[in-house]
Design a protein around this motif. Structure first.
Motif, PDB file in Angstrom:
ATOM      1  N   GLY A 277       0.860  -1.246   0.157  1.00  0.00           N
ATOM      2  CA  GLY A 277       0.124   0.091  -0.041  1.00  0.00           C
ATOM      3  C   GLY A 277       0.956   1.301   0.085  1.00  0.00           C
ATOM      4  N   GLY A 278       0.195   2.488  -0.302  1.00  0.00           N
ATOM      5  CA  GLY A 278       1.172   3.471  -0.240  1.00  0.00           C
ATOM      6  C   GLY A 278       1.958   4.042   0.860  1.00  0.00           C
ATOM      7  N   VAL A 279       1.296   3.891   1.926  1.00  0.00           N
ATOM      8  CA  VAL A 279       2.055   4.232   3.191  1.00  0.00           C
ATOM      9  C   VAL A 279       3.229   3.108   3.260  1.00  0.00           C
ATOM     10  CG1 VAL A 279       1.889   4.517   5.696  1.00  0.00           C
ATOM     11  CG2 VAL A 279      -0.033   5.155   4.144  1.00  0.00           C
ATOM     12  N   ALA A 280       3.160   2.055   2.796  1.00  0.00           N
ATOM     13  CA  ALA A 280       4.412   1.250   2.737  1.00  0.00           C
ATOM     14  C   ALA A 280       5.362   1.857   2.088  1.00  0.00           C
ATOM     15  CB  ALA A 280       4.278  -0.285   2.258  1.00  0.00           C
ATOM     16  N   ALA A 281       5.498   2.571   1.181  1.00  0.00           N
ATOM     17  CA  ALA A 281       6.590   3.588   0.682  1.00  0.00           C
ATOM     18  C   ALA A 281       7.153   4.532   1.653  1.00  0.00           C
ATOM     19  CB  ALA A 281       5.902   4.431  -0.504  1.00  0.00           C
ATOM     20  N   ASN A 282       6.393   4.779   2.942  1.00  0.00           N
ATOM     21  CA  ASN A 282       7.307   5.820   3.770  1.00  0.00           C
ATOM     22  C   ASN A 282       8.687   5.285   4.197  1.00  0.00           C
ATOM     23  OD1 ASN A 282       7.382   6.466   6.913  1.00  0.00           O
ATOM     24  ND2 ASN A 282       6.489   8.165   5.888  1.00  0.00           N
ATOM     25  N   SER A 283       9.694   6.064   4.212  1.00  0.00           N
ATOM     26  CA  SER A 283      10.955   5.442   4.604  1.00  0.00           C
ATOM     27  C   SER A 283      11.028   5.050   6.241  1.00  0.00           C
ATOM     28  CB  SER A 283      12.020   6.591   4.502  1.00  0.00           C
ATOM     29  OG  SER A 283      11.865   7.784   5.009  1.00  0.00           O
ATOM     30  N   ARG A 284      10.371   5.757   7.047  1.00  0.00           N
ATOM     31  CA  ARG A 284      10.633   5.387   8.505  1.00  0.00           C
ATOM     32  C   ARG A 284       9.651   4.053   8.720  1.00  0.00           C
ATOM     33  NH1 ARG A 284      13.303   3.972  12.349  1.00  0.00           N
ATOM     34  NH2 ARG A 284      12.348   4.287  14.494  1.00  0.00           N
ATOM     35  N   VAL A 285       8.512   4.019   8.090  1.00  0.00           N
ATOM     36  CA  VAL A 285       7.416   3.008   8.250  1.00  0.00           C
ATOM     37  C   VAL A 285       8.285   1.663   7.917  1.00  0.00           C
ATOM     38  CG1 VAL A 285       5.317   1.758   7.430  1.00  0.00           C
ATOM     39  CG2 VAL A 285       5.365   4.123   8.257  1.00  0.00           C
ATOM     40  N   ARG A 286       9.191   1.820   6.776  1.00  0.00           N
ATOM     41  CA  ARG A 286       9.906   0.580   6.035  1.00  0.00           C
ATOM     42  C   ARG A 286      10.923   0.262   6.831  1.00  0.00           C
ATOM     43  NH1 ARG A 286       8.729   0.176   0.292  1.00  0.00           N
ATOM     44  NH2 ARG A 286      10.561  -0.843  -0.054  1.00  0.00           N
ATOM     45  N   SER A 287      11.697   1.311   7.486  1.00  0.00           N
ATOM     46  CA  SER A 287      12.737   0.781   8.279  1.00  0.00           C
ATOM     47  C   SER A 287      12.463   0.488   9.674  1.00  0.00           C
ATOM     48  CB  SER A 287      13.811   2.201   8.301  1.00  0.00           C
ATOM     49  OG  SER A 287      12.962   3.194   9.130  1.00  0.00           O
ATOM     50  N   LEU A 288      11.459   1.044  10.489  1.00  0.00           N
ATOM     51  CA  LEU A 288      11.088   0.365  11.717  1.00  0.00           C
ATOM     52  C   LEU A 288      10.427  -0.879  11.491  1.00  0.00           C
ATOM     53  CD1 LEU A 288      11.182   0.928  14.614  1.00  0.00           C
ATOM     54  CD2 LEU A 288       9.206   2.102  14.439  1.00  0.00           C
ATOM     55  N   MET A 289       9.702  -1.100  10.429  1.00  0.00           N
ATOM     56  CA  MET A 289       9.098  -2.577   9.997  1.00  0.00           C
ATOM     57  C   MET A 289      10.006  -3.719   9.983  1.00  0.00           C
ATOM     58  SD  MET A 289       6.170  -3.702  10.406  1.00  0.00           S
ATOM     59  CE  MET A 289       5.036  -2.597   9.765  1.00  0.00           C
ATOM     60  N   ALA A 290      11.179  -3.160   9.156  1.00  0.00           N
ATOM     61  CA  ALA A 290      12.171  -4.135   8.921  1.00  0.00           C
ATOM     62  C   ALA A 290      13.154  -4.446   9.983  1.00  0.00           C
ATOM     63  CB  ALA A 290      13.322  -3.462   7.784  1.00  0.00           C
ATOM     64  N   GLN A 291      13.240  -3.448  10.772  1.00  0.00           N
ATOM     65  CA  GLN A 291      14.264  -3.565  12.200  1.00  0.00           C
ATOM     66  C   GLN A 291      13.432  -4.743  13.046  1.00  0.00           C
ATOM     67  OE1 GLN A 291      14.900   0.215  14.259  1.00  0.00           O
ATOM     68  NE2 GLN A 291      14.877  -0.648  16.145  1.00  0.00           N
ATOM     69  N   ARG A 292      12.270  -4.401  13.424  1.00  0.00           N
ATOM     70  CA  ARG A 292      11.384  -5.155  14.118  1.00  0.00           C
ATOM     71  C   ARG A 292      11.223  -6.505  13.814  1.00  0.00           C
ATOM     72  NH1 ARG A 292       7.591  -0.661  16.820  1.00  0.00           N
ATOM     73  NH2 ARG A 292       8.798  -0.153  18.303  1.00  0.00           N
ATOM     74  N   CYS A 293      10.832  -6.672  12.356  1.00  0.00           N
ATOM     75  CA  CYS A 293      10.772  -8.152  11.882  1.00  0.00           C
ATOM     76  C   CYS A 293      12.088  -8.842  11.957  1.00  0.00           C
ATOM     77  CB  CYS A 293      10.371  -8.031  10.238  1.00  0.00           C
ATOM     78  SG  CYS A 293       8.669  -7.600  10.078  1.00  0.00           S
ATOM     79  N   ALA A 294      13.047  -8.218  11.833  1.00  0.00           N
ATOM     80  CA  ALA A 294      14.585  -8.881  11.974  1.00  0.00           C
ATOM     81  C   ALA A 294      14.823  -9.377  13.320  1.00  0.00           C
ATOM     82  CB  ALA A 294      15.670  -7.992  11.216  1.00  0.00           C
ATOM     83  N   ALA A 295      14.118  -8.379  14.234  1.00  0.00           N
ATOM     84  CA  ALA A 295      14.539  -8.797  15.616  1.00  0.00           C
ATOM     85  C   ALA A 295      13.588  -9.930  16.108  1.00  0.00           C
ATOM     86  CB  ALA A 295      14.164  -7.886  16.590  1.00  0.00           C
ATOM     87  N   ALA A 296      12.420 -10.188  15.177  1.00  0.00           N
ATOM     88  CA  ALA A 296      11.605 -11.295  15.719  1.00  0.00           C
ATOM     89  C   ALA A 296      11.725 -12.631  14.877  1.00  0.00           C
ATOM     90  CB  ALA A 296      10.041 -10.665  15.556  1.00  0.00           C
ATOM     91  N   GLY A 297      12.618 -12.439  13.944  1.00  0.00           N
ATOM     92  CA  GLY A 297      12.994 -13.436  12.944  1.00  0.00           C
ATOM     93  C   GLY A 297      11.914 -13.894  11.922  1.00  0.00           C
TER      94      GLY A 297
END
Length: 348
Positions: A277-297
């Motif tokens: 979705g369009g908000v998934a293009a937001n740089s902070r949404v992408r970076s924080l989501m990537a960080q938390r997904c990585a931490a959770a495996g």
């Protein structure tokens, strides 16, 4: 070209749900070519999309956009095996333009028509970049008008399970409204993203909506957050640090989305999160989501920013999946469904 590739169906996708006029050509999960026009500049002075202006822009742009997509794909109209078109949800007048065009192309080419759900297109577009979706995953659809957490099995064969949806403003709407409060241009998402780069995301502690223990763990509500920003701006009238407000608001949205999405993956034992979705293009949404997904495996799948916003490739991607799954096409009597809930990818 691999042997027999020319025999694999070629799908034309058409998207006109809001202010983007899109067309794309997909064959066997591969995007061959696409084109996009936007009437965004025409809406900017109104601070939001005007349906009549959007519909007129679609009428004017669609023939050229389809022709451009066909040319970029290096194919001819006679090579098209099916037409997929957004049948809803979206602005009624805008959806009607695309649906009528899709029917006309299908009828004139003598090929089947697939009316598809716009939000299923957002989910399907990731297939074009990262390959088939896993057999089961959690999806976060976060756009201008929709914020939903879903469980996806087979995207086109199985019913789509809603874990939670927005009860008022979607995240994208909140970005637009906060941008207006700060005197930033429309559309608000990109404007806030740019402005926030010069701000401190910890400068102001804005609320994280529906994140207390008594709240729906997968529900979303961004109206209250927007109101909190409005009150803060009013209280500091004449001395508003725009970059800090933008960064702090953006952080609240990214924190809320990522908390809920990761929690949903854990509870539903999903090793993959699909964010679209369009908000998934937001740089902070992408970076924080990537960080938390990585931490959770958790594997995070998110399309490139250009495919996060509305486009024709995503509709062609759904049509490609539907045709390869052997699902029956829609009829030419299919009507637009501007408020249809996402329960299945195929409409009609």
């Amino acid at each position: 070209m691999r042997p027999g590739y020319a025999d694999v169906p070629l799908i034309l996708g058409i998207e006109t749900s809001c202010d983007e006029t899109g067309a794309g050509l997909v064959r066997d999960g591969v995007l061959l070519g696409d084109a996009l026009a936007s009437s965004m500049d025409e809406h900017a002075r109104f601070g939001g999309v005007v349906p009549e202006i959007a519909a007129r822009a679609h009428l004017e742009a669609l023939p050229q956009i389809v022709r451009a997509a066909v040319d970029r794909a290096g194919v001819g109209f006679g090579d098209i095996d099916a037409v997929a078109v957004t049948a809803g949800p979206g602005l009624a007048t805008a959806v009607q333009v695309g649906l009528a065009a899709g029917k006309a192309y299908a009828l004139s080419l003598g090929v089947p028509l697939y009316g598809v759900h716009h939000l299923a297109g957002h989910a399907a577009v990731d297939v074009l970049e990262h390959g088939p979706l896993p057999g089961r995953c959690v999806a976060l659809i976060v756009s201008g008008g929709h914020t939903s957490l879903l469980v996806l099995d087979d995207l086109v064969r199985d019913p789509i399970v809603h874990l939670g949806d927005t009860v008022d403003d979607a995240a994208g709407e909140a970005f637009d409204k906060v941008a207006r409060l700060l005197g930033l241009p429309y559309p608000g998402g990109p404007a806030i993203d740019r402005t926030a780069r010069d701000g401190d995301p910890a400068a102001i502690t804005f609320p994280r909506p529906l994140t207390s223990a008594r709240d729906d763990p997968y529900g979303f509500s961004f109206s209250g957050l927007k109101t909190a920003v409005a009150r803060w701006v009013e209280q500091h009238r004449g001395a508003v640090p725009v970059a800090d407000v933008a960064a702090s608001f953006q952080e609240a949205v990214a924190d809320t989305l990522s908390r809920k999405a990761v929690a949903a993956c854990r509870e539903h034992r999903s090793a993959t999160l699909l964010m679209v979705g369009g908000v998934a293009a937001n740089s902070r949404v992408r970076s924080l989501m990537a960080q938390r997904c990585a931490a959770a495996g958790i594997e995070l799948r998110v399309p490139s920013p250009r495919l996060c916003t509305d486009n024709g490739a995503m509709i062609a991607a759904v049509g490609d999946l539907l045709l390869r799954a052997g699902l029956p096409p829609s009829t030419l009597g299919l009507g637009m469904r501007p408020t249809v809930t996402l329960s299945r990818a195929l409409i009609g």
